[in-house]
Design an enzyme around this catalytic site. Structure first.
Site, PDB file in Angstrom:
ATOM      1  N   GLY A 197       0.782  -1.221   0.000  1.00 17.11           N
ATOM      2  CA  GLY A 197       0.000   0.000   0.000  1.00 17.11           C
ATOM      3  C   GLY A 197       0.816   1.275   0.000  1.00 17.11           C
ATOM      4  N   THR A 198       1.923   1.289   0.730  1.00 14.25           N
ATOM      5  CA  THR A 198       2.737   2.497   0.818  1.00 14.25           C
ATOM      6  C   THR A 198       3.312   2.880  -0.535  1.00 14.25           C
ATOM      7  OG1 THR A 198       3.284   2.176   3.158  1.00 14.25           O
ATOM      8  CG2 THR A 198       4.811   3.510   1.845  1.00 14.25           C
TER       9      THR A 198
ATOM     10  N   CYS B 218       2.942   1.159  11.916  1.00 13.73           N
ATOM     11  CA  CYS B 218       4.018   2.032  11.420  1.00 13.73           C
ATOM     12  C   CYS B 218       4.478   3.013  12.486  1.00 13.73           C
ATOM     13  CB  CYS B 218       3.532   2.794  10.189  1.00 13.73           C
ATOM     14  SG  CYS B 218       2.900   1.742   8.884  1.00 13.73           S
TER      15      CYS B 218
ATOM     16  N   ALA C  12      -1.703  -7.243   0.394  1.00 14.70           N
ATOM     17  CA  ALA C  12      -2.151  -8.612   0.635  1.00 14.70           C
ATOM     18  C   ALA C  12      -2.089  -9.015   2.105  1.00 14.70           C
ATOM     19  CB  ALA C  12      -1.314  -9.582  -0.207  1.00 14.70           C
ATOM     20  N   HIS C  13      -1.128  -8.479   2.836  1.00 15.73           N
ATOM     21  CA  HIS C  13      -0.961  -8.940   4.218  1.00 15.73           C
ATOM     22  C   HIS C  13      -2.049  -8.443   5.163  1.00 15.73           C
ATOM     23  CE1 HIS C  13       0.867  -5.320   6.323  1.00 15.73           C
ATOM     24  NE2 HIS C  13       0.957  -4.935   5.057  1.00 15.73           N
TER      25      HIS C  13
ATOM     26  N   ASN D  40      -7.293   3.274   9.667  1.00 15.74           N
ATOM     27  CA  ASN D  40      -6.550   2.139  10.206  1.00 15.74           C
ATOM     28  C   ASN D  40      -6.403   2.145  11.721  1.00 15.74           C
ATOM     29  OD1 ASN D  40      -4.850   4.463   9.514  1.00 15.74           O
ATOM     30  ND2 ASN D  40      -3.147   3.240  10.276  1.00 15.74           N
TER      31      ASN D  40
ATOM     32  N   GLN E  68      -7.170  -0.956   4.420  1.00 16.95           N
ATOM     33  CA  GLN E  68      -7.928  -1.616   5.487  1.00 16.95           C
ATOM     34  C   GLN E  68      -9.311  -2.075   5.021  1.00 16.95           C
ATOM     35  OE1 GLN E  68      -6.944  -2.518   8.484  1.00 16.95           O
ATOM     36  NE2 GLN E  68      -4.960  -1.504   8.523  1.00 16.95           N
TER      37      GLN E  68
END
Length: 382
Positions: free
Chosen positions: A71-72, A331, A201-202, A152, A180
Site C-alpha cells: 500500500g505504501t 508504522c 495482501a498482508h 486504520n 484496510q
C-alpha cells in the site's frame, strides 16, 4: 501463558491455502515472467491470471491493476504521478490519513510547490463532507482528493461513494487508501467512480511485500520506476510470481468467504465491546469504532481509565501476558510520538490516558476476548 493475536490491522496470519500455493510456485514456476520460453510463459500466466482475478472481483479492467510492493508504494506512486503527469496543483486530504499519504503530500509541497489542504473533521474524526465540497469549489486549480475508506486506527468508514460523486461533479481526481478495506468490504469501481485505490495482501491473510494499485484507464499517469516493460511498462522490475500468486489466493478466498467471515469477526468485536464495557465501565470507544454501521467490523480502539504514570508500561504488560495489540498503527508503534489520529479527535484529558487498538480476524475466539478483558481489568485496577 495464553497467546492472543489481536493486531490484524497491522498484519494478518497467512492462510494455509496461500502458503501452499506460494510454495508450489516457488518449487515449480521459477521462470522469469519476461522470458519467452516455456518456463517464463508458465510464470507469466500466473501473473496475468492473478490480475484478471482481482479485476473481476473489483469489476475493473485487468490493465487497471498494477502490482506493487504494498500500500505504501502504491499511495506514493499514485500521488506523485498525479502531480507530475496529470497536472494536479492541489491535494485535499485529512489530518488522520496514513503517513504514506500525509508524508508524500508534504514532500510534493516541497518538490513541486503544490498546495496541500486539510478537510475539517467531525468530532468523531470523519471528514466533514460539506467542508470538502467547499474546498473543491474554492478555486480553479487541478485537484486530487485523497481520503482513506477505512481508518486504520479508529475504524471510521468513509462514505466513499458520496466523496467519489462529489469529486466527479467538481472535475477532481479521487484517490483512496483502501488498504484496510480491500478484502473486508465489497468493491465495484463502476458503481463507485473512484480513480485510484490501493491494497496490501498482508491485510487479508496474504503475504507481506505485495499489493496493487487500481489506476483507472486513461488517467494520464506515466511510470515512476523505469527499466523494463513489466506491468505494461508502468512498473519496471521482475515480478515476484510467488507473492502475486499468494495475493490472488488470499484475495479470492477473502471474497468467496466474505459474508460468513465478516459475520464471525463482527461477533467477536461485538462480544469484545460487551465484555470490556461490563468489566471496565469507564472505558471509552475512540472515533466511531463503537458503532457497527459507521465503523469497520475488524477493529476497536479503546481509551482506558488509567493515569499517565500507569499507562507508560501498559503495552509492555500486555506483551508480557502474551497479548499482541497496538497503541496505534503498526508504522507508529516503534515511535515515541503519540497517535496523530487520536491527537485530532480526543480531548486533552483523554489524550493523557492510554488508548489501545485491538483488531480481529477469523482466527480469533471468544476465549481470546475473555482472556484479554480479564488482563485489562487486572491492569486497570492494579
Amino acid at each position: 501463558m495464553k497467546s492472543v493475536y489481536f493486531d490484524s490491522a497491522a498484519t494478518t496470519q497467512v492462510r494455509e491455502e496461500v502458503i501452499h500455493d506460494m510454495m508450489e510456485v516457488l518449487q515449480k514456476n521459477y521462470g522469469n515472467p519476461s522470458s519467452t520460453h516455456a518456463f517464463g510463459r508458465s510464470s507469466k500466466t500466473i501473473v496475468e491470471s492473478a490480475r484478471k482475478t482481482i479485476a473481476k472481483y473489483l469489476n475493473a479492467l485487468p490493465q487497471e491493476i498494477i502490482f506493487t510492493s504494498g500500500g505504501t508504494e502504491a499511495d506514493n506512486m499514485i500521488l506523485r504521478c498525479a502531480v507530475r503527469d496529470a497536472g494536479v496543483k492541489t491535494i485535499i486530504t485529512s489530518p488522520i490519513e496514513h503517513h504514506a499519504v500525509l508524508h508524500t503530500v508534504e514532500e510534493l509541497e516541497k518538490e513541486y510547490g503544490i498546495q496541500g489542504k486539510m478537510v475539517k473533521l467531525q468530532a468523531c474524526g470523519s471528514p466533514d463532507l460539506e467542508d470538502l465540497e467547499r474546498l473543491l469549489q474554492a478555486d480553479d486549480s487541478k485537484k486530487l482528493v485523497s481520503l482513506m475508506h477505512v481508518n486504520n486506527e479508529v475504524g471510521n468508514i468513509l462514505d466513499i461513494k458520496k466523496v467519489a460523486e462529489l469529486c466527479k461533479e467538481n472535475n477532481t481526481l479521487f484517490h483512496s487508501d483502501t488498504v484496510q478495506s480491500v478484502g473486508h468490504f465489497e468493491w465495484d469501481v463502476q458503481d463507485v467512480p473512484i480513480d485510484f485505490m490501493t491494497a496490501a495482501a498482508h491485510k487479508f491473510h496474504g503475504p507481506k511485500g505485495i499489493g496493487f494499485a487500481f489506476i483507472r484507464k486513461n488517467s494520464g499517469l506515466k511510470p515512476l520506476i523505469f527499466g523494463g516493460s513489466q506491468e505494461r511498462g508502468f512498473r519496471a522490475g521482475t515480478e515476484g510470481v510467488h507473492n502475486i500468486k499468494g495475493l490472488e489466493t488470499a484475495f479470492k478466498l477473502a471474497y468467496d468467504h466474505l459474508e460468513e467471515e465478516r459475520a464471525y469477526v463482527q461477533s467477536i468485536k461485538d462480544y469484545f465491546k460487551e465484555e470490556i464495557k461490563s468489566e471496565i465501565p469507564e472505558v471509552k470507544f475512540n472515533g466511531n469504532c463503537g458503532d457497527s454501521v459507521k465503523s469497520t467490523y475488524t477493529l476497536i480502539n479503546v481509551c482506558l481509565p488509567m493515569t499517565p504514570e500507569k499507562a507508560v508500561t501498559l503495552q509492555f504488560q500486555m506483551d508480557l501476558k502474551g497479548i499482541a495489540c497496538s497503541k496505534g498503527s503498526a508504522c507508529q508503534s516503534g515511535s515515541s510520538k503519540g497517535s496523530h489520529v487520536l491527537e485530532h479527535i480526543l480531548s486533552d484529558e483523554d489524550l493523557l490516558k492510554p488508548s489501545l487498538r485491538f483488531s480481529f480476524s477469523k482466527y480469533n475466539t471468544r476465549e481470546d476476548v475473555d482472556y484479554v478483558v480479564e488482563v485489562l481489568k487486572e491492569v486497570v485496577n492494579s
